[in-house]
Each structure stands twice: as structure tokens, then as C-alpha cells.
Scaffold this motif. Structure first.
Motif, short mmCIF file in Angstrom:
data_model
loop_
_atom_site.label_atom_id
_atom_site.label_comp_id
_atom_site.label_asym_id
_atom_site.label_seq_id
_atom_site.Cartn_x
_atom_site.Cartn_y
_atom_site.Cartn_z
N LEU A 83 -15.59 -7.02 30.58
CA LEU A 83 -14.34 -7.11 29.81
C LEU A 83 -14.63 -7.21 28.30
O LEU A 83 -13.89 -6.65 27.49
N GLY A 84 -15.72 -7.88 27.94
CA GLY A 84 -16.05 -8.05 26.53
C GLY A 84 -16.21 -6.70 25.82
O GLY A 84 -15.76 -6.53 24.69
N THR A 85 -16.83 -5.74 26.50
CA THR A 85 -17.04 -4.43 25.88
C THR A 85 -15.71 -3.71 25.72
O THR A 85 -15.49 -3.01 24.72
N VAL A 86 -14.85 -3.87 26.71
CA VAL A 86 -13.51 -3.25 26.61
C VAL A 86 -12.76 -3.87 25.43
O VAL A 86 -12.14 -3.16 24.62
N MET A 87 -12.85 -5.20 25.30
CA MET A 87 -12.14 -5.88 24.22
C MET A 87 -12.76 -5.56 22.85
O MET A 87 -12.06 -5.61 21.83
N ASP A 88 -14.05 -5.22 22.83
CA ASP A 88 -14.66 -4.78 21.56
C ASP A 88 -13.96 -3.51 21.07
O ASP A 88 -13.70 -3.34 19.89
N ARG A 89 -13.68 -2.61 22.01
CA ARG A 89 -12.99 -1.38 21.63
C ARG A 89 -11.58 -1.69 21.14
O ARG A 89 -11.12 -1.11 20.16
N VAL A 90 -10.93 -2.63 21.82
CA VAL A 90 -9.59 -3.05 21.39
C VAL A 90 -9.66 -3.53 19.93
O VAL A 90 -8.86 -3.13 19.09
N ALA A 91 -10.66 -4.38 19.65
CA ALA A 91 -10.80 -4.94 18.29
C ALA A 91 -11.08 -3.83 17.28
O ALA A 91 -10.57 -3.86 16.14
N GLU A 92 -11.87 -2.82 17.69
CA GLU A 92 -12.18 -1.71 16.76
C GLU A 92 -10.92 -0.92 16.40
O GLU A 92 -10.72 -0.55 15.25
N VAL A 93 -10.08 -0.68 17.40
CA VAL A 93 -8.86 0.09 17.13
C VAL A 93 -7.94 -0.72 16.20
O VAL A 93 -7.37 -0.18 15.24
#
Ligand SMILES: Cc1cc2nc3c(=O)[nH]c(=O)nc-3n(C[C@H](O)[C@H](O)[C@H](O)COP(=O)(O)OP(=O)(O)OC[C@H]3O[C@@H](n4cnc5c(N)ncnc54)[C@H](O)[C@@H]3O)c2cc1C
Length: 492
Positions: A83-93
């Protein structure tokens, strides 16, 4: 004329506030935005639309990866999701969009930003962290926050809300979701698809209660087919934490009083919104408000005519596009002094579950409640060639047509419904006639053809009727059927 520090002061730098600020500054009004969050963008950017749609996209990709065999491709062995990697993408967007919503950009447009917590001193003056400033007009655009339902012990279980869910790094094995509205449904499906076993608890008898029941039932069927447990007519009574586990005691069904305990590793609460009015000292400004927010007239004016309330804080429609629309109306009134009024009759929205559910105008529920006569024309995605090619055949388009043949509303449940509704946004905004929609040429094969077919269905009965055939036969001596198939007798 009294001297004010600013022509326009805006409380809240979210969807409504930023739209108003950009417009006012470019019109030459000396404008200040005041936001307590220390960053601009509001809920939509930081805790709402942007992170949720980004998370949903990751979940969609994963759901599609599970379906490869349906497309003639080898099945994939999928590892667990980080989930952390998915949320990293969320933060990037979010960070990419934040650049667009920076104080520097607004300064370049001509609007100043002050980060701090404001409160009114009177109807023109407020104080923000010790600094006093005055404005000729104010727009209150402070948005909303999650409402916590009256569930005993909820505050002790560290329940997630939209303000904390996108900061999570570990995917819960079991997730309880409280609330079956758009936010609850979207996030519940995303977590289910990413690998959590989700149980969704909804107090009413229908998911997405504002929508027509037949469409909500299809959404529910899809969620359940993906493995989610959906509990309707279920009320949460108590929440408690036992070690790493959250326990939610609920009562459901006709035998209310029978209690049951649901367990999960985390609990997400998505049970409505509350307007952000606390701390503004609206009483000092003489602005009326209530539990539903700050009421306004159609020009978005509060009871103080130079103070406007736009976006979630006025409690009308909790959508980013409505916040922006209202900000435009308030701006026209406050800066240009033109008496423009809001018209909510053509507000579209979309719930970004899969398949998406998009809506504009009246649905069956709203038309019936208003006592309006209507006819429903339904087109199924399973009859659309592109939907078959895409393997996305679930759902339908429902077009409501009034007694006079005027389109009243359109509901689309299906793949890409949030994009397909734009045709209807244009049609409703422009007052387009059904005959124009039915006669338009669309590229083939596209999902959008479903709209033309629905509009065309209105004329099909009339055009291909016995009466038309009779008239044409008489006029042009048409010879009639060239072929007939013997239908099996189904009466036995
Ligand atoms: C999970 C989720 C998903 C969503 N998805 C969608 C979607 O897909 N499409 C859609 O249209 N809508 C969606 N929404 C709704 C959308 O986020 C809101 O309707 C929109 O953000 C409202 O804009 P606003 O300007 O009224 O408030 P906001 O954008 O929240 O801005 C309010 C601003 O005011 C500031 N503020 C608050 N109180 C004070 C105070 N006392 N003083 C100073 N500043 C203050 C806040 O810091 C914030 O910056 C979603 C919401 C959630 C929670």
C-alpha cells in the motif's frame, strides 16, 4: 467611500476559494486568500477527489490484471500489494497538482495568500493570527470535514477518515467501511481490489441512496461479485479496539435489537460531511448559519449581502465542480456587481466506482418525488459493440423524457460513465432536442453511441409503426415483408 484593505477577502483556499481568487485578481480586484491549512488546494486536492481517483486507478489496474484470462491472455500470479508504494504515487500526483495551486502562482495572478486561522471582528474586518484586515466583500469557502456518526467509542478506535486514509502505508487484511455513499463505495471498492477483505455497513436500504435503486443494485452486485460483504439496513452502535482488531457492534434487519459484532483490522468512516464554520466567529459578522452550513440566496449571498458562502460550506452540493461554479457566481456579484444567480438544475456528478455511475438532471426517484410525468428509455451496454470488444458490458444508460418529449435527465451506469455524461452535459446546457441527438453522427465503435441510441429509441416506436408502414404502402406501393421466421410457440 470607506477605505478597505482589500476589495475581496476569501476564507479558504480550496476549489471554491481558488476559483474566486483567480477570477477576482485577474479582473483587477485586490484579493487576499486566507487558509488555515498552511497550503492551498483544499480537500479536493489533499484528501478528496485527487487522492481518491489516483488510488482508484491503481486498484483498477490491479482488478484488470486479475481478468487477463477473459481477454484470451495467460492468467497472472499477482503478489500482495504494497500500500505504501501505491500511496507514494498518490502523493506524487498531489504534488504535481499542488504546483498549480501554489501561493506563488496566485501572487503572479495578483492575489495574496495568508496562512493562518481567521476570525471575524465585524462584518468587514477580521483578525488572522494577530493581524487585522478589512475587505469590502468576503467569500466564505471553508469547505467541510468528515462527520462522525453517533457510534459509542468511535473516537477511541483511531478510525480512518478521508483525512487520514491516504497516509496509510499498510494494507489492512480486513477493512470495515462505515457509510455506503459515494466516498464509502469508491474507497471500499479500491481497498477490496487492492487485497483487503472489505465489509461495508450502510444504515439505509440502498447503496448510493441518492441514485435510482435499480442502478444502485447493479453497483452492489458488482461489489459483492468482487468479494465485498455489503450490509444494508445496518446501524453501527459501538466501536472498540481489542489489540490490533477493531470491533464494530451493529444491529440490522427487521429484528432491530439483535446485535452482532463485525471485526476488522481498520475502520474507515465515510458517513457524511459537516461544514467548517467553527472558529470563524460568524456571529461577530452577523452571518447566520446552522448545522447544514451557511444558507445563501441564489446569488450566493448570506444574510449579510456583502458576504458570500460558496462550496461545501453552504451545504448545497458537495462537489468540486459545484464549488467552482458557485465561486464564479459570487465573483460576478461581488466584483462585477452583476446579479447572476445559481441554477442547480443541470448539475452533473459521478461516483467513480467501477462501473461508474454518472447523473445529470432528474432520475426516476427525483422525478417521482416531484410528481413529474416521464418515460424512461434504457440502452444496455451489452448491446453496444465497443462495450463487447472492451469486455465492459455491465450497466445501462437511462434517459428520462418528459411528456412533451423534452429530456429531463440522464443516468449512466457503465464503463467510462464519467466521460460519457459530458454529451448530456452539453445537451442539457444547450437545450438540445432529442431529434438532434438522435440524428447526430458518432464515430463507430464507441461507447458514446449508446446515447444516440437512447435518444433514437424515443422515435423508433413512432417511425417503425404499423401506421407508418400503412401510409408508405399506400403512397409508394411497398410490398411488405420479404421473409418471416416462424417463432416457437412459448405458451406450452
Ligand atoms: C474522499 C473524497 C472524494 C471526493 N471526490 C470528489 C470527486 O471525485 N468529484 C467532486 O466533484 N468532488 C469530490 N469530493 C468533494 C470535494 O472534495 C469537495 O466538494 C470540494 O473540495 C469542496 O470545495 P470547497 O472549496 O468548498 O472546500 P475545500 O476544497 O475543502 O477548501 C476549503 C479550504 O478552507 C480551509 N479552511 C477550513 N476552515 C478554515 C478556517 N476556519 N479558516 C481558514 N481556512 C479554512 C481548508 O484548509 C481548505 O483549504 C470528494 C470529497 C472527498 C472527501
Amino acid at each position: 467611500m470607506k477605505a478597505f484593505d482589500y476589495d475581496l477577502g476569501i476564507l479558504g483556499g480550496g476549489a471554491a476559494g481558488l476559483t474566486a481568487a483567480a477570477g477576482a485578481a485577474q479582473l483587477g480586484a485586490k484579493t487576499v486568500i486566507i487558509d488555515r491549512a498552511g497550503k492551498l488546494g483544499g480537500d479536493c486536492l489533499h484528501h478528496g477527489c485527487v487522492p481518491s481517483k489516483t488510488l482508484i486507478r491503481s486498484a483498477q489496474v490491479w482488478a484488470l490484471a486479475r481478468r487477463t484470462a477473459e481477454f484470451g491472455l495467460p492468467p497472472l500470479q499477482l503478489p500482495p500489494v504494497e500500500l505504501g508504494t501505491v500511496m507514494d504515487r498518490v502523493a506524487e500526483v498531489i504534488a504535481r497538482i499542488q504546483e498549480h495551486d501554489s501561493p506563488e502562482r496566485f501572487c503572479r495572478l495578483g492575489a495574496a495568500t495568508i496562512f493562518g486561522t481567521p476570525h471575524f471582528l465585524d462584518d468587514h474586518q477580521l483578525e488572522v493570527d494577530g493581524q487585522r484586515l478589512t475587505a469590502r466583500s468576503w467569500i466564505i469557502a471553508t469547505g467541510s470535514r468528515p462527520a462522525l456518526p453517533p457510534v459509542a467509542g468511535l473516537e477511541t478506535v483511531a478510525a480512518w477518515t478521508n483525512e487520514t486514509v491516504f497516509a496509510q502505508r499498510r494494507l489492512p487484511q480486513r477493512l470495515l467501511v462505515l457509510g455506503g455513499g459515494p466516498i464509502g463505495v469508491e474507497l471500499a471498492q479500491a481497498f477490496q481490489r487492492l487485497g483487503s477483505a472489505v465489509t461495508l455497513v450502510e444504515f439505509t436500504g440502498q447503496l448510493l441512496p441518492a441514485e435510482d435503486e435499480d442502478l444502485a443494485v447493479l453497483v452492489q452486485a458488482r461489489l459483492e461479485a468482487e468479494g465485498m460483504k455489503v450490509r444494508l439496513n445496518t446501524k453501527a452502535l459501538r466501536a472498540e479496539r481489542a489489540g490490533n482488531e477493531v470491533r464494530l457492534t451493529v444491529t440490522s434487519g427487521p429484528e432491530a435489537g439483535t446485535e452482532e459484532t463485525l471485526t476488522g483490522d481498520a475502520l474507515l468512516v465515510a458517513a457524511g460531511r459537516r461544514p467548517n464554520v467553527e472558529g470563524l466567529e460568524l456571529e461577530a459578522a452577523g452571518v447566520d448559519y446552522g448545522p447544514g452550513g451557511i444558507p445563501t440566496d441564489a446569488r450566493l449571498r448570506t444574510n449579510q449581502k456583502h458576504i458570500y458562502a460558496c462550496g461545501d460550506v453552504n451545504g448545497v452540493y458537495p462537489f468540486t465542480h459545484v464549488a467552482g461554479y458557485e465561486a464564479g457566481i459570487a465573483l460576478t456579484n461581488s466584483v462585477m456587481h452583476l446579479p447572476r444567480k445559481a441554477d442547480y438544475g443541470k448539475v452533473p456528478w459521478c461516483t467513480y466506482c467501477d462501473p461508474e455511475l454518472a447523473s445529470i438532471g432528474l432520475n426516476e426517484k427525483r422525478a417521482t418525488a416531484q410528481g413529474i410525468d416521464f418515460r424512461v428509455l434504457t440502452e444496455r451496454f451489452s448491446d453496444n459493440d465497443r462495450a463487447l470488444a472492451e469486455g465492459e458490458t455491465e450497466g445501462c444508460l437511462k434517459l428520462l423524457v418528459g411528456a412533451n418529449g423534452k429530456p429531463l435527465g440522464c443516468q449512466i451506469l457503465g464503463h467510462g460513465a464519467g466521460e460519457l455524461i459530458h454529451q448530456w452535459v452539453a445537451a442539457f446546457s444547450g437545450g438540445t432536442r432529442l431529434s438532434t441527438l438522435a440524428g447526430a453522427i458518432h464515430p463507430y465503435p464507441t461507447l458514446g453511441e449508446i446515447g444516440k441510441r437512447a435518444a433514437g429509441a424515443y422515435f423508433t416506436d413512432k417511425l417503425f409503426s404499423d401506421r407508418t408502414r400503412t401510409i408508405l404502402r399506400l403512397l409508394f406501393q411497398l410490398k411488405g415483408r420479404a421473409c418471416a421466421v416462424e417463432e416457437p410457440d412459448r405458451s406450452r
